[in-house]
Design an enzyme around this catalytic site. Structure first.
Site, PDB file in Angstrom:
ATOM      1  N   ASP A 152       1.017  -1.158   0.011  1.00 55.65           N
ATOM      2  CA  ASP A 152       0.024  -0.062  -0.063  1.00 55.65           C
ATOM      3  C   ASP A 152       0.775   1.227  -0.048  1.00 55.65           C
ATOM      4  O   ASP A 152       2.117   1.239   0.466  1.00 55.65           O
ATOM      5  CB  ASP A 152      -0.842  -0.119   1.121  1.00 55.65           C
ATOM      6  CG  ASP A 152      -2.118   0.920   1.024  1.00 55.65           C
ATOM      7  OD1 ASP A 152      -2.293   1.391   0.000  1.00 55.65           O
ATOM      8  OD2 ASP A 152      -2.612   1.076   2.009  1.00 55.65           O
ATOM      9  N   HIS A 190       2.260   3.581  -8.879  1.00 58.96           N
ATOM     10  CA  HIS A 190       1.935   2.080  -9.167  1.00 58.96           C
ATOM     11  C   HIS A 190       3.495   1.441  -9.968  1.00 58.96           C
ATOM     12  O   HIS A 190       3.648   0.209  -9.593  1.00 58.96           O
ATOM     13  CB  HIS A 190       0.857   1.687 -10.022  1.00 58.96           C
ATOM     14  CG  HIS A 190      -0.244   2.176  -9.193  1.00 58.96           C
ATOM     15  ND1 HIS A 190      -0.593   1.884  -7.925  1.00 58.96           N
ATOM     16  CD2 HIS A 190      -1.608   2.753  -9.690  1.00 58.96           C
ATOM     17  CE1 HIS A 190      -1.696   2.136  -7.557  1.00 58.96           C
ATOM     18  NE2 HIS A 190      -2.189   3.135  -8.574  1.00 58.96           N
ATOM     19  N   LEU A 216      10.428 -20.485  -4.726  1.00 53.83           N
ATOM     20  CA  LEU A 216       9.650 -19.776  -4.190  1.00 53.83           C
ATOM     21  C   LEU A 216       8.238 -19.860  -4.870  1.00 53.83           C
ATOM     22  O   LEU A 216       8.191 -19.645  -6.194  1.00 53.83           O
ATOM     23  CB  LEU A 216      10.254 -18.283  -4.198  1.00 53.83           C
ATOM     24  CG  LEU A 216       9.335 -17.022  -3.816  1.00 53.83           C
ATOM     25  CD1 LEU A 216       9.326 -17.038  -2.099  1.00 53.83           C
ATOM     26  CD2 LEU A 216       9.692 -15.740  -3.947  1.00 53.83           C
TER      27      LEU A 216
HETATM   28  C1  IPE Z   1      -5.375  -2.517  -0.168  1.00 51.91           C
HETATM   29  O1  IPE Z   1      -5.019  -1.224  -0.148  1.00 51.91           O
HETATM   30  C2  IPE Z   1      -5.404  -3.318  -1.470  1.00 51.91           C
HETATM   31  C3  IPE Z   1      -3.976  -3.347  -1.928  1.00 51.91           C
HETATM   32  C4  IPE Z   1      -2.917  -2.934  -1.295  1.00 51.91           C
HETATM   33  C5  IPE Z   1      -4.079  -3.885  -3.447  1.00 51.91           C
HETATM   34  P1  IPE Z   1      -6.208  -0.199  -0.293  1.00 51.91           P
HETATM   35  O2  IPE Z   1      -5.470   1.053  -0.482  1.00 51.91           O
HETATM   36  O3  IPE Z   1      -7.242  -0.607  -1.591  1.00 51.91           O
HETATM   37  O4  IPE Z   1      -6.783  -0.243   0.912  1.00 51.91           O
HETATM   38  P2  IPE Z   1      -7.828   0.949   1.725  1.00 51.91           P
HETATM   39  O5  IPE Z   1      -8.855   1.328   0.804  1.00 51.91           O
HETATM   40  O6  IPE Z   1      -6.982   1.911   2.159  1.00 51.91           O
HETATM   41  O7  IPE Z   1      -8.450   0.063   3.008  1.00 51.91           O
HETATM   42  C1  IPE Z   2      -1.585   0.212  -3.275  1.00 49.83           C
HETATM   43  O1  IPE Z   2      -1.364   1.650  -3.608  1.00 49.83           O
HETATM   44  C2  IPE Z   2      -1.893  -0.236  -4.739  1.00 49.83           C
HETATM   45  C3  IPE Z   2      -3.304  -0.576  -4.963  1.00 49.83           C
HETATM   46  C4  IPE Z   2      -4.267  -0.646  -4.122  1.00 49.83           C
HETATM   47  C5  IPE Z   2      -3.579  -1.151  -6.381  1.00 49.83           C
HETATM   48  P1  IPE Z   2      -2.556   2.575  -3.324  1.00 49.83           P
HETATM   49  O2  IPE Z   2      -3.034   3.169  -4.720  1.00 49.83           O
HETATM   50  O3  IPE Z   2      -3.689   2.089  -2.364  1.00 49.83           O
HETATM   51  O4  IPE Z   2      -1.885   3.829  -2.685  1.00 49.83           O
HETATM   52  P2  IPE Z   2      -2.454   5.082  -1.627  1.00 49.83           P
HETATM   53  O5  IPE Z   2      -2.947   4.163  -0.678  1.00 49.83           O
HETATM   54  O6  IPE Z   2      -3.640   5.660  -2.393  1.00 49.83           O
HETATM   55  O7  IPE Z   2      -1.440   6.003  -1.375  1.00 49.83           O
HETATM   56 MG    MG Z   3      -4.278   2.415  -0.423  1.00 57.65          MG
END
Ligand code: IPE
Ligand code: IPE
Ligand code: MG
Length: 246
Positions: A24, A41, A135
């Site tokens: 995240d 990303h 792995l």
């Molecule tokens: C969780 O992150 C999903 C992934 C890392 C793929 P999100 O960014 O979607 O989660 P919330 O919305 O902060 O809970």
């Molecule tokens: C995690 O990064 C990747 C996915 C959920 C696809 P985020 O896109 O949720 O990044 P933040 O949480 O907005 O910083």
């Molecule tokens: Mg996120």
């Protein structure tokens, strides 16, 4: 890089055999740099490579990465299509190296929702890495834990209706066998980056006794050093599973 930490891990006791990571913070990483979210990303994709290599070096057997949740389908279409393109790009770029490293890739989640190109890429990487034994790399894509558990209930109900399973044989092991993660032991260590203190619908069944580690580091900044530090932290813990220490 990180050889000093690797040496400490060797002396530190049991390595977590299964590590799960909620990757995240890509969006905030981009925002901090005044970049569009998809560039976050893209930077996150390089961290995946780091962590796969680090996991192999440390002797982790299973690495389960949360890449895209079912809830993430509610993001703007431009972000979703950027993520699908990156998935295809990641697989095209990494598949040969993953195979050479002995990594076996599985994709867990509802792949019927993926665009055809991404779905084909997923099937290709699973096929091309099928002989890997060093792995297991599980990529959770279009994954949600509640959907996974509901699917397991449906599959068991079908077996009962077909007369293949008796109602009284439905126990925890029977449920576990119908989850996407059936082939692997439960995670020993869960890492969540970016500081959020929640599970966001990830592996709710499987994490029952997993050690949790939340780090403020944003996913694109997560490196093998951070993985090694997380493993060292894990090695200092005492897992009791509800029992008392002898
Ligand atoms: C969780 O992150 C999903 C992934 C890392 C793929 P999100 O960014 O979607 O989660 P919330 O919305 O902060 O809970
Ligand atoms: C995690 O990064 C990747 C996915 C959920 C696809 P985020 O896109 O949720 O990044 P933040 O949480 O907005 O910083
Ligand atoms: Mg996120």
């Amino acid at each position: 890089m990180g050889d000093d930490l690797l040496a400490q891990i060797r002396l530190g006791g049991a390595v977590p055999r299964h590590v799960a990571i909620i990757m995240d913070g890509n969006g905030r990483w981009a925002l901090d740099r005044h970049l569009p979210r998809p560039l976050g990303h893209r930077a996150g994709m390089n961290a995946v490579r780091e962590v796969v290599e680090g996991a192999i070096e440390a002797g982790v057997e299973v690495l389960t990465l949360f890449a895209f949740s079912e809830e993430n389908w509610q993001r703007p279409p431009t972000e979703i299509s950027a993520l699908m393109d990156l998935l295809e790009e990641y697989i095209a770029r990494e598949v040969d190296e993953l195979r050479e490293q002995g990594v076996r890739v599985h994709v867990l989640g509802d792949r019927t929702r993926l665009v055809p190109g991404a779905r084909a890429a997923v099937e290709r990487v699973e096929h091309d890495t099928r002989d890997g034994t060093r792995l297991s790399l599980n990529l959770c894509i279009s994954y949600s834990s509640r959907a996974e558990i509901a699917r397991a209930a449906r599959l068991l109900a079908e077996q009962v209706l077909a007369g293949a399973t008796k109602l009284e044989d439905i126990d925890e092991a029977a449920v576990q066998e119908q989850l996407y993660t059936a082939p692997w032991r439960d995670p020993d260590l869960l890492i969540r980056t970016s500081g959020e203190q929640r599970l966001s619908n990830f592996l709710l069944w499987q994490l029952a006794y997993t050690e949790l580690l939340i780090t403020p580091v944003l996913w694109p900044d997560f490196s093998r050093r951070q993985l090694f530090e997380a493993i060292l932290d894990y090695q200092r813990r005492e897992r009791r599973f509800g029992k008392v220490t002898a």
